[in-house]
Design a protein around this motif. Sequence first.
Motif, short mmCIF file in Angstrom:
data_model
loop_
_atom_site.label_atom_id
_atom_site.label_comp_id
_atom_site.label_asym_id
_atom_site.label_seq_id
_atom_site.Cartn_x
_atom_site.Cartn_y
_atom_site.Cartn_z
N LEU A 89 0.88 -1.20 0.03
CA LEU A 89 0.04 -0.02 -0.10
C LEU A 89 0.87 1.35 0.11
CD1 LEU A 89 -2.68 1.51 0.31
CD2 LEU A 89 -2.55 1.15 2.78
N ARG A 90 0.65 2.06 -0.95
CA ARG A 90 1.26 3.40 -1.14
C ARG A 90 0.41 4.58 -0.82
NH1 ARG A 90 5.01 2.21 -6.47
NH2 ARG A 90 6.33 0.36 -5.60
N ILE A 91 0.48 5.41 0.08
CA ILE A 91 -0.43 6.50 0.36
C ILE A 91 0.43 7.65 -0.30
CG2 ILE A 91 -1.62 7.96 2.00
CD1 ILE A 91 -2.07 5.53 3.68
N VAL A 92 -0.37 8.48 -1.40
CA VAL A 92 0.36 9.59 -1.86
C VAL A 92 -0.21 10.85 -1.32
CG1 VAL A 92 0.77 10.65 -4.12
CG2 VAL A 92 0.64 8.04 -3.94
N GLU A 93 0.50 11.61 -0.70
CA GLU A 93 0.21 12.83 0.16
C GLU A 93 1.25 13.96 -0.11
OE1 GLU A 93 -2.61 11.80 3.97
OE2 GLU A 93 -0.65 10.95 3.77
N GLY A 94 0.71 15.19 -0.39
CA GLY A 94 1.71 16.17 -0.41
C GLY A 94 2.80 16.56 -1.44
N LEU A 95 2.53 15.70 -2.73
CA LEU A 95 3.23 15.75 -3.59
C LEU A 95 2.80 16.60 -4.81
CD1 LEU A 95 4.35 12.06 -4.25
CD2 LEU A 95 5.44 13.65 -2.89
N ARG A 96 3.61 16.98 -5.77
CA ARG A 96 3.31 17.85 -6.78
C ARG A 96 2.64 16.99 -7.74
NH1 ARG A 96 8.46 19.38 -7.18
NH2 ARG A 96 8.41 18.28 -9.15
N HIS A 97 1.74 17.65 -8.54
CA HIS A 97 0.90 16.35 -9.52
C HIS A 97 2.01 15.71 -10.42
CE1 HIS A 97 -1.20 15.92 -13.46
NE2 HIS A 97 -2.14 15.37 -12.38
N ALA B 61 3.17 12.80 -7.98
CA ALA B 61 2.11 11.95 -7.84
C ALA B 61 1.63 11.21 -9.11
CB ALA B 61 0.76 12.86 -7.34
N LEU B 62 1.55 11.73 -10.32
CA LEU B 62 1.34 10.80 -11.47
C LEU B 62 2.13 9.75 -11.81
CD1 LEU B 62 -0.82 11.13 -13.67
CD2 LEU B 62 0.57 12.45 -14.97
N ALA B 63 3.58 9.78 -11.30
CA ALA B 63 4.67 9.00 -11.60
C ALA B 63 4.28 7.82 -10.57
CB ALA B 63 5.94 9.50 -11.27
N TYR C 286 1.27 6.95 -9.51
CA TYR C 286 -0.01 6.26 -10.20
C TYR C 286 0.37 5.43 -11.04
CZ TYR C 286 -2.20 10.52 -7.77
OH TYR C 286 -2.57 11.34 -7.08
N ARG C 287 1.39 5.72 -12.08
CA ARG C 287 1.82 4.93 -13.19
C ARG C 287 2.13 3.66 -12.73
NH1 ARG C 287 4.36 9.80 -14.94
NH2 ARG C 287 3.42 10.54 -16.68
N ASP C 288 2.75 3.46 -11.49
CA ASP C 288 3.16 2.25 -11.18
C ASP C 288 2.17 1.37 -10.41
OD1 ASP C 288 5.60 0.42 -10.72
OD2 ASP C 288 5.79 0.95 -8.70
N ALA C 289 1.16 2.03 -10.20
CA ALA C 289 0.20 1.09 -9.35
C ALA C 289 -0.49 0.13 -10.23
CB ALA C 289 -0.96 2.11 -8.95
N ASP C 290 -1.00 -1.03 -9.48
CA ASP C 290 -1.62 -2.07 -10.17
C ASP C 290 -3.14 -1.95 -9.82
OD1 ASP C 290 0.63 -3.69 -10.99
OD2 ASP C 290 0.91 -3.92 -8.91
N ILE C 291 -3.51 -1.46 -8.64
CA ILE C 291 -4.85 -1.20 -8.16
C ILE C 291 -4.90 0.09 -7.65
CG2 ILE C 291 -6.66 -1.99 -6.78
CD1 ILE C 291 -5.58 -4.81 -7.07
N VAL C 292 -6.16 1.01 -7.71
CA VAL C 292 -6.00 2.16 -7.21
C VAL C 292 -7.35 2.45 -6.32
CG1 VAL C 292 -6.34 4.63 -7.72
CG2 VAL C 292 -4.78 3.39 -9.02
N ILE C 293 -7.31 2.83 -5.09
CA ILE C 293 -8.68 3.19 -4.32
C ILE C 293 -8.67 4.54 -4.27
CG2 ILE C 293 -9.60 2.73 -1.97
CD1 ILE C 293 -7.63 0.20 -1.74
N ASP C 294 -9.83 5.08 -4.60
CA ASP C 294 -10.15 6.63 -4.45
C ASP C 294 -10.76 6.94 -3.33
OD1 ASP C 294 -10.64 9.15 -5.43
OD2 ASP C 294 -12.32 8.65 -6.58
N TRP D 83 -19.05 9.68 -5.70
CA TRP D 83 -18.81 9.66 -7.26
C TRP D 83 -17.25 10.05 -6.97
CZ3 TRP D 83 -21.17 7.53 -10.56
CH2 TRP D 83 -21.01 7.77 -11.87
N TYR D 84 -16.67 9.80 -8.21
CA TYR D 84 -15.17 10.10 -8.30
C TYR D 84 -14.41 11.42 -8.89
CZ TYR D 84 -15.90 9.06 -13.32
OH TYR D 84 -16.53 8.97 -14.30
N GLY D 85 -13.41 11.71 -8.62
CA GLY D 85 -12.56 12.84 -9.10
C GLY D 85 -11.59 12.78 -9.92
N LEU D 86 -10.68 13.81 -9.88
CA LEU D 86 -9.41 13.65 -10.87
C LEU D 86 -8.35 12.72 -10.80
CD1 LEU D 86 -8.79 17.47 -11.50
CD2 LEU D 86 -9.64 15.90 -13.15
N LEU D 87 -8.30 12.26 -9.48
CA LEU D 87 -7.31 11.20 -9.18
C LEU D 87 -7.89 9.91 -9.84
CD1 LEU D 87 -5.36 9.04 -7.91
CD2 LEU D 87 -6.94 9.27 -5.79
N ALA D 88 -9.18 9.56 -9.65
CA ALA D 88 -9.64 8.27 -10.52
C ALA D 88 -9.64 8.54 -11.92
CB ALA D 88 -11.18 8.11 -9.83
#
Length: 299
Positions: free
Chosen positions: A177-185, A188-190, A192-200, A206-211
């Motif tokens: 589990l990687r919790i992404v907080e306080g990073l520039r966009h 953070a996007l880097a 997200y690229r390495d994720a296998d599963i994302v929890i919004d 409803w979902y937002g820009l992360l999702a």
Amino acid sequence: MPWTNVQALRRRGIDATLVVFNRYTLHPEADRSLDLGTGALRRQASQWRALAELLPRTDVFHFVFGLTLVPQSLQYPILRLARKRSVMHYLGSDIRGKTPQELASGRKAGARLVGSYDAIRWVPDATVLPPGVDLAAITPVPPADRGRPVVVHAPSSRRRKGTEHVLRACEGLDVELRIVEGLRHDEALALYRDADIVIDQLNAGWYGLLAIECLALGKPVLTFLHEEARHRTEKAYATEVPLVGVTADTLGPRLAELVAAGPQEWRRIGEASRAYAERVHDVHRNTDRLVDVYEGLFA
């Protein structure tokens, strides 16, 4: 999102400018920041100066997040006198749970926009314009072929996003589990690229820009969805919503099922995620809709 919209409008040859009160640390992109400091009088002086500069050369004022450049009691009458058009664009948390009286001022704008068929229940006469992303700039990265998946959760607020339930759901599972907080966009996007599963999120419905960005990356996304909004979205866009619907109570078992299903299933959902993003969240397609809204103001 406003910066993405402005760039897309410029590619259409439309003179669009993003003006903000203050640059947001994690998303500093804007053409101009008023850099409002402390002190009500100083802030108001800066806002009125900006309006005086922008009014003569602006045809449409596209306000975001329930805010106007100067107090709303004066903003809309001034625009009407100057024969200028306006749009109020709600992003979600600025309307969620508010009463019609609290949102009444937004009805003075020439048009109202919301980002989903979930948000429209608070502004029933609004046009739904889903947030757009530049898909050409987001290359899909399918989930990796590994037995121990990387699970990413990026809460803007742990309380609002239900992070405690995410932590609990991951306990006892063979996941990273990687919790992404306080990073520039971009940082953070880097991740997200390495994720296998994302929890919004597990509270908003409803979902937002992360999702959206993770859908565009071709990731399976778990989030809490109101079923009525899901059905309305599927009907409006003639496609299935591929996000995996969960609640705080069902996240644990549903995540365990998905982890056990393995990389092939993650990639299957990820392919559907990217296709959905292309159909619903392509900024170029959504810019067509936005331009239609602007043109409708002059009809």
